[in-house]
Design an enzyme around this catalytic site. Sequence first.
Site, short mmCIF file in Angstrom:
data_model
loop_
_atom_site.label_atom_id
_atom_site.label_comp_id
_atom_site.label_asym_id
_atom_site.label_seq_id
_atom_site.Cartn_x
_atom_site.Cartn_y
_atom_site.Cartn_z
N ASP A 49 0.84 -1.29 0.04
CA ASP A 49 -0.12 -0.11 -0.14
C ASP A 49 0.96 0.99 -0.14
O ASP A 49 0.34 2.47 0.00
CB ASP A 49 -0.99 0.05 1.11
N SER A 50 2.32 1.19 0.18
CA SER A 50 2.92 2.41 -0.08
C SER A 50 2.85 2.92 -1.31
O SER A 50 3.14 3.93 -1.78
CB SER A 50 4.75 1.82 0.06
N LYS A 118 -1.02 -9.24 3.21
CA LYS A 118 -0.44 -9.02 4.33
C LYS A 118 -1.07 -7.96 5.06
O LYS A 118 -1.95 -7.14 4.26
CB LYS A 118 1.02 -8.09 3.81
N GLU A 120 -1.18 -5.37 8.54
CA GLU A 120 -0.53 -4.76 9.62
C GLU A 120 -1.24 -4.82 10.92
O GLU A 120 -2.51 -4.60 11.15
CB GLU A 120 -0.21 -3.12 9.47
N GLU A 187 9.19 -4.11 10.56
CA GLU A 187 9.44 -2.81 10.18
C GLU A 187 9.99 -1.86 11.14
O GLU A 187 9.34 -1.62 12.19
CB GLU A 187 8.52 -2.34 9.29
O1 KIV Z 1 3.53 -1.09 1.59
C1 KIV Z 1 4.72 -1.59 1.88
O2 KIV Z 1 5.64 -1.17 0.56
C2 KIV Z 1 5.18 -2.11 2.63
C3 KIV Z 1 6.53 -2.81 2.81
C4 KIV Z 1 7.50 -2.18 2.18
C5 KIV Z 1 6.92 -3.64 3.78
O3 KIV Z 1 4.61 -2.58 3.72
#
Ligand code: KIV
Length: 275
Positions: A49-50, A118, A120, A187
């Site tokens: 989500d980055s 993934k 969080e 992280e």
């Molecule tokens: O969203 C992301 O890019 C991430 C990582 C770099 C671990 O969660």
Amino acid sequence: MSVHSQSQRVTVPQLMACKGSQKIAALTAYIAPIARLLDDALDMILVGDSTAMVGYALPDTLSISVSTMTAHAAAVVRATHHACVIVDMPFGSYQQSPAQAFANAAAMLAGSGVSGVKLEGGAALAETTRFLVDRGIPVLAHVGLMPQYMNVMGGFKAQGMTQMAADRILADARAHADAGAFGVVLEGISEPLARQITEALAIPTIGIGASPRCDGQILVTEDILGLSGDRIPKFAQRFGDAATVIREAAQRYAQSVREETFPTLDQCFGVRPLG
Ligand code: KIV
């Protein structure tokens, strides 16, 4: 080159089997052309989500939607054949309840073809991890610095610097491992803590700003390519200079257009002598 067979996509059990035998190399990708170039080298690609910040120039990751993440994940899956592709569940799409998480995760898997999600969250989210895994959705947990919790954490700050905070992060990672997560992203935590978690868990840890002793590493691809501007995070490293390649190509193109050396008649259709 990844040690896994190039003719098949790396599976979640294969990633788990890397623990103690080989390091997992992972990067982010959001679009097909980048994913295609990364594929052969990596064990795992994360559609993170980055992309909200890196691809959409937003100030944080909070506003990206399930449909946007699914579209990016589908593009990455279509462009790759080797790396295991995992997608980030966006903020607000899983925190409400395990049932909400399952509905959104199932839609993301069905709509993109990724191999897992993934999410969080601390130990409070372990119940959600168990709910998804028991229903066929592999989960990569993400603890420590969790960008989706920036408003609670007071920004993007390294975590686990006191004994109490470190104990909590270890407990978070354990809770997800016990709940069936196939791995855990660590992280922005202290190096000794990342090492301790890696030694304590039977599942792989994937570090970003964590420790060289993690079972794998992940970075944001734009950071390693020099595409994130002048400043990159302390924990990243530039492994190439795609910015110069792109800038110089754009300059050569613009110059050719202005000098009328591009396009040539060979590049045109139905060519007749110019009047
Ligand atoms: O969203 C992301 O890019 C991430 C990582 C770099 C671990 O969660």
